[in-house]
Design an enzyme around this catalytic site. Structure first.
Site, PDB file in Angstrom:
ATOM      1  N   ASP A  98       0.792  -1.375   0.034  1.00  0.00           N
ATOM      2  CA  ASP A  98      -0.061   0.208   0.007  1.00  0.00           C
ATOM      3  C   ASP A  98       0.879   1.109   0.145  1.00  0.00           C
ATOM      4  O   ASP A  98       0.429   2.229   0.551  1.00  0.00           O
ATOM      5  CB  ASP A  98      -0.928   0.048   1.187  1.00  0.00           C
ATOM      6  N   GLU A 120      -0.520  -8.952  -0.901  1.00  0.00           N
ATOM      7  CA  GLU A 120      -0.936  -8.536   0.123  1.00  0.00           C
ATOM      8  C   GLU A 120      -2.371  -7.791  -0.143  1.00  0.00           C
ATOM      9  O   GLU A 120      -2.268  -6.227   0.241  1.00  0.00           O
ATOM     10  CB  GLU A 120       0.203  -7.624   0.916  1.00  0.00           C
ATOM     11  N   GLU A 134      -2.065   4.994   2.994  1.00  0.00           N
ATOM     12  CA  GLU A 134      -2.115   3.625   2.630  1.00  0.00           C
ATOM     13  C   GLU A 134      -3.526   3.032   2.309  1.00  0.00           C
ATOM     14  O   GLU A 134      -3.456   2.312   1.549  1.00  0.00           O
ATOM     15  CB  GLU A 134      -1.486   2.993   3.661  1.00  0.00           C
ATOM     16  N   HIS A 210       6.545   5.250  12.944  1.00  0.00           N
ATOM     17  CA  HIS A 210       6.889   6.113  11.799  1.00  0.00           C
ATOM     18  C   HIS A 210       5.655   6.710  10.832  1.00  0.00           C
ATOM     19  O   HIS A 210       5.930   7.311   9.929  1.00  0.00           O
ATOM     20  CB  HIS A 210       7.707   5.167  10.725  1.00  0.00           C
ATOM     21  N   ARG A 212       2.697   8.238   8.902  1.00  0.00           N
ATOM     22  CA  ARG A 212       2.454   9.753   8.594  1.00  0.00           C
ATOM     23  C   ARG A 212       1.281  10.173   9.423  1.00  0.00           C
ATOM     24  O   ARG A 212       1.223  11.376   9.812  1.00  0.00           O
ATOM     25  CB  ARG A 212       2.227  10.156   6.978  1.00  0.00           C
ATOM     26  N   HIS A 243      13.284   5.069  12.641  1.00  0.00           N
ATOM     27  CA  HIS A 243      13.165   5.437  11.117  1.00  0.00           C
ATOM     28  C   HIS A 243      13.788   6.545  10.451  1.00  0.00           C
ATOM     29  O   HIS A 243      14.157   7.541  11.259  1.00  0.00           O
ATOM     30  CB  HIS A 243      11.538   5.370  10.936  1.00  0.00           C
TER      31      HIS A 243
HETATM   32  C1  UD1 Z   1       6.749   4.656   3.385  1.00  0.00           C
HETATM   33  C2  UD1 Z   1       5.304   4.287   3.190  1.00  0.00           C
HETATM   34  C3  UD1 Z   1       4.682   3.352   4.195  1.00  0.00           C
HETATM   35  C4  UD1 Z   1       5.555   2.471   4.931  1.00  0.00           C
HETATM   36  C5  UD1 Z   1       6.806   2.924   5.241  1.00  0.00           C
HETATM   37  C6  UD1 Z   1       7.830   1.814   5.670  1.00  0.00           C
HETATM   38  C7  UD1 Z   1       4.309   5.760   1.680  1.00  0.00           C
HETATM   39  C8  UD1 Z   1       3.535   7.072   1.190  1.00  0.00           C
HETATM   40  N1  UD1 Z   1       4.528   5.292   2.694  1.00  0.00           N
HETATM   41  O1  UD1 Z   1       6.647   5.732   4.642  1.00  0.00           O
HETATM   42  O2  UD1 Z   1       3.459   3.296   3.901  1.00  0.00           O
HETATM   43  O3  UD1 Z   1       4.961   1.985   6.059  1.00  0.00           O
HETATM   44  O4  UD1 Z   1       7.441   3.633   3.907  1.00  0.00           O
HETATM   45  O5  UD1 Z   1       8.784   2.222   6.228  1.00  0.00           O
HETATM   46  O6  UD1 Z   1       4.644   5.287   0.444  1.00  0.00           O
HETATM   47  N2  UD1 Z   1      14.305   8.014   4.369  1.00  0.00           N
HETATM   48  C9  UD1 Z   1      15.555   8.129   4.494  1.00  0.00           C
HETATM   49  N3  UD1 Z   1      16.413   6.722   3.894  1.00  0.00           N
HETATM   50  C10 UD1 Z   1      15.550   5.562   3.888  1.00  0.00           C
HETATM   51  C11 UD1 Z   1      14.280   5.812   3.938  1.00  0.00           C
HETATM   52  C12 UD1 Z   1      13.592   6.811   4.241  1.00  0.00           C
HETATM   53  O7  UD1 Z   1      16.700   8.726   4.322  1.00  0.00           O
HETATM   54  O8  UD1 Z   1      16.124   4.603   3.299  1.00  0.00           O
HETATM   55  C13 UD1 Z   1      13.867   9.321   4.536  1.00  0.00           C
HETATM   56  C14 UD1 Z   1      13.990  10.299   3.531  1.00  0.00           C
HETATM   57  O9  UD1 Z   1      14.071  11.724   4.250  1.00  0.00           O
HETATM   58  C15 UD1 Z   1      12.485  10.197   3.178  1.00  0.00           C
HETATM   59  C16 UD1 Z   1      11.794   9.971   4.402  1.00  0.00           C
HETATM   60  O10 UD1 Z   1      12.593   9.092   5.054  1.00  0.00           O
HETATM   61  O11 UD1 Z   1      11.977  11.163   2.255  1.00  0.00           O
HETATM   62  C17 UD1 Z   1      10.542   9.440   4.246  1.00  0.00           C
HETATM   63  O12 UD1 Z   1      10.126   8.264   3.461  1.00  0.00           O
HETATM   64  P1  UD1 Z   1       8.810   8.097   2.755  1.00  0.00           P
HETATM   65  O13 UD1 Z   1       9.303   6.798   1.848  1.00  0.00           O
HETATM   66  O14 UD1 Z   1       8.560   9.187   1.835  1.00  0.00           O
HETATM   67  O15 UD1 Z   1       7.833   7.934   3.743  1.00  0.00           O
HETATM   68  P2  UD1 Z   1       7.885   6.635   4.993  1.00  0.00           P
HETATM   69  O16 UD1 Z   1       7.461   7.427   5.950  1.00  0.00           O
HETATM   70  O17 UD1 Z   1       9.117   5.903   4.874  1.00  0.00           O
HETATM   71  N1  UDP Z   2      12.198  -3.657  10.259  1.00  0.00           N
HETATM   72  C1  UDP Z   2      13.565  -3.900   9.763  1.00  0.00           C
HETATM   73  N2  UDP Z   2      14.521  -2.990  10.657  1.00  0.00           N
HETATM   74  C2  UDP Z   2      14.092  -1.839  11.417  1.00  0.00           C
HETATM   75  C3  UDP Z   2      12.424  -1.642  11.618  1.00  0.00           C
HETATM   76  C4  UDP Z   2      11.571  -2.711  11.137  1.00  0.00           C
HETATM   77  O1  UDP Z   2      14.070  -4.595   9.462  1.00  0.00           O
HETATM   78  O2  UDP Z   2      14.869  -1.194  12.207  1.00  0.00           O
HETATM   79  C5  UDP Z   2      11.405  -4.483   9.342  1.00  0.00           C
HETATM   80  C6  UDP Z   2      10.204  -5.488  10.234  1.00  0.00           C
HETATM   81  O3  UDP Z   2      10.742  -6.368  10.926  1.00  0.00           O
HETATM   82  C7  UDP Z   2       9.087  -5.465   9.445  1.00  0.00           C
HETATM   83  C8  UDP Z   2       9.206  -4.346   8.394  1.00  0.00           C
HETATM   84  O4  UDP Z   2      10.579  -4.025   8.467  1.00  0.00           O
HETATM   85  O5  UDP Z   2       9.435  -6.638   8.561  1.00  0.00           O
HETATM   86  C9  UDP Z   2       8.307  -3.484   8.848  1.00  0.00           C
HETATM   87  O6  UDP Z   2       8.694  -2.116   7.891  1.00  0.00           O
HETATM   88  P1  UDP Z   2       7.995  -0.625   8.424  1.00  0.00           P
HETATM   89  O7  UDP Z   2       7.618  -0.721   9.936  1.00  0.00           O
HETATM   90  O8  UDP Z   2       8.838   0.251   8.042  1.00  0.00           O
HETATM   91  O9  UDP Z   2       6.643  -0.475   7.630  1.00  0.00           O
HETATM   92  P2  UDP Z   2       5.291  -0.925   7.568  1.00  0.00           P
HETATM   93  O10 UDP Z   2       5.203  -2.617   7.827  1.00  0.00           O
HETATM   94  O11 UDP Z   2       4.715  -0.033   8.694  1.00  0.00           O
HETATM   95  O12 UDP Z   2       4.645  -0.720   6.447  1.00  0.00           O
END
Ligand code: UD1
Ligand code: UDP
Length: 382
Positions: A98, A120, A134, A210, A212, A243
């Site tokens: 999602d 999923e 999502e 984490h 939004r 995160h």
């Molecule tokens: C995204 C997904 C969310 C999911 C989450 C898993 C969307 C809208 N949201 O949210 O559904 O639960 O990923 O973690 O698709 N960043 C880094 N390095 C990384 C990853 C993230 O620096 O490896 C930072 C960046 O500044 C980025 C910010 O995190 O802009 C947010 O990342 P983003 O993918 O937009 O949103 P998440 O909150 O991670």
């Molecule tokens: N996870 C990980 N390292 C971390 C935090 C989460 O490997 O520091 C794994 C966790 O075990 C799960 C997945 O990441 O498999 C969940 O991701 P996240 O919580 O970012 O996203 P969501 O499931 O909420 O979309």
């Protein structure tokens, strides 16, 4: 006969963890040419998963920006995927879950009239703004996809309630497949602080946060609750891999820095995460994936959200919705810390989300859909 070209598209950490075993399964099938494309909506957190599972994507759009917006992620994915799909012309595009990558992946495939399979599928809260974005992403992918791989029978019923009745398969969640390859009894953590923790004498609480829709006041309340739990329970060691979102980093460090039994650490790789969970006393999280993994490991979960699209483990008694109010969160954590009977009622291993054979079922369903296998897979029965 030509091989079936199946392209997996994913971009964030959870999608990668849950698609990795499927990529491996597809690679093992003679009838399939498996092609992997990552958007890199996440960069470091994605690469960590790719390294652990030894996946080398053929295409990498490398779209991530600091503090990216939903519109930039979606538009960069759409433009990048258009080129990739036109070049490769896959028979099927598989997307997961999602995220913005998921939605853009399904839409870009639809624009090229390429069949879409949704892994999923069918999770719903029925609240368009929670989780945001999502809930809307998965509903829109439900309209775009022809094949729907539902983890549970309840997920299938959700799609049927929306009038989606064809191409539905109940497969279990691929995260349970992944979990079977990562947890080891004498696992050695890369992070030495985790090796030194006293998992028997202390109560290790694993935290992630984490989402939004929790940005702002809810996240402030969650962090304040965590600080209060850490201050008032010296037996607690709170481990929080934070995160990389700048919003989350700032909020976590401002509220929790300086508490000696709170460990704010970098995101863990997935093997470390699963093994830490297996040794923890309790999980407190707003993550989707952790709600599926922890019950399989017999760990109680307090969900730091107002709702969940994963009611199965709530019904099984191992997950409770704690909400986002400080007092409620503290109260529910304290009950588990002080009442062994309440803890024992939640701490039993259940597997409502899968049996470790989801990827096999998905690959079989794909082959059956394209006429390369006579019979669809037997459904997962949780
Ligand atoms: C995204 C997904 C969310 C999911 C989450 C898993 C969307 C809208 N949201 O949210 O559904 O639960 O990923 O973690 O698709 N960043 C880094 N390095 C990384 C990853 C993230 O620096 O490896 C930072 C960046 O500044 C980025 C910010 O995190 O802009 C947010 O990342 P983003 O993918 O937009 O949103 P998440 O909150 O991670
Ligand atoms: N996870 C990980 N390292 C971390 C935090 C989460 O490997 O520091 C794994 C966790 O075990 C799960 C997945 O990441 O498999 C969940 O991701 P996240 O919580 O970012 O996203 P969501 O499931 O909420 O979309």
């Amino acid at each position: 006969m030509n091989k079936l070209k199946v392209m997996t598209v994913f971009g964030t950490r959870p999608e990668a963890i849950k698609m990795a075993p499927l990529v491996k399964e597809l690679e093992s099938r003679d009838e399939v040419e498996s092609i992997c494309c990552v958007t890199a909506q996440h960069r470091q957190m994605l690469d960590s998963v790719l390294n652990i599972f030894g996946i080398r994507p053929q295409f990498d759009l490398d779209i991530m920006e600091q503090s990216q917006t939903l519109s930039t992620i979606t538009s960069k994915c759409l433009l990048g995927l258009e080129k990739v799909f036109q070049q490769v012309r896959p028979d099927l595009v598989l997307v997961h879950g999602d995220t913005s990558t998921t939605f853009a992946g399904a839409l870009a495939a639809f624009y090229q009239q390429i069949a879409v399979g949704h892994v999923e599928a069918g999770l719903r809260t029925w609240d368009r703004y929670s989780p945001f974005p999502e809930e809307m992403n998965r509903a829109m992918v439900g309209r775009l996809a022809q094949l729907h791989f539902c983890p549970t029978a309840a997920n299938r019923r959700n799609l049927e309630a929306e009038g989606i009745t064809k191409g539905l398969y109940v497969t279990g969640n691929t995260v349970i497949d992944a979990l079977q390859t990562t947890v080891a009894e004498n696992f050695n953590f890369g992070e030495d602080a985790l090796n030194r923790l006293d998992y028997q004498g202390k109560r290790v609480i694993l935290v992630t946060c984490h989402r939004r829709e929790n940005y702002g006041a809810p996240m402030e309340d969650i962090m304040a609750a965590l600080a209060r739990i850490a201050r008032s329970h010296r037996s607690v060691e709170l481990v929080y891999p934070v995160h990389l979102s700048p919003v989350v980093q700032e909020c976590a460090h401002r509220n929790l820095d300086g508490l000696d039994n709170v460990h704010l650490i970098a995101p863990l790789d997935v093997e470390e995460m699963h093994n830490l969970m297996a040794r923890s006393f309790l999980v407190m999280t707003d993550s989707g994936g952790l709600q599926e993994e922890a019950p399989a490991l017999g760990k109680p979960v307090l969900v730091l959200r107002k709702e969940t699209e994963r009611p199965e483990a709530v019904q099984a008694g191992t997950v409770k919705l704690a909400g986002v109010c400080r007092d409620d969160i503290v109260g529910m954590a304290e009950e588990l810390l002080t009442d062994p009977a309440a803890y024992a009622r939640m701490a039993h291993a259940v597997n409502p989300y899968g049996d470790g054979r989801a990827c096999r079922r998905i690959a079989d369903a794909v082959l059956c859909h394209f006429g390369r296998l006579d019979r669809p897979p037997e459904p997962f029965e949780g």
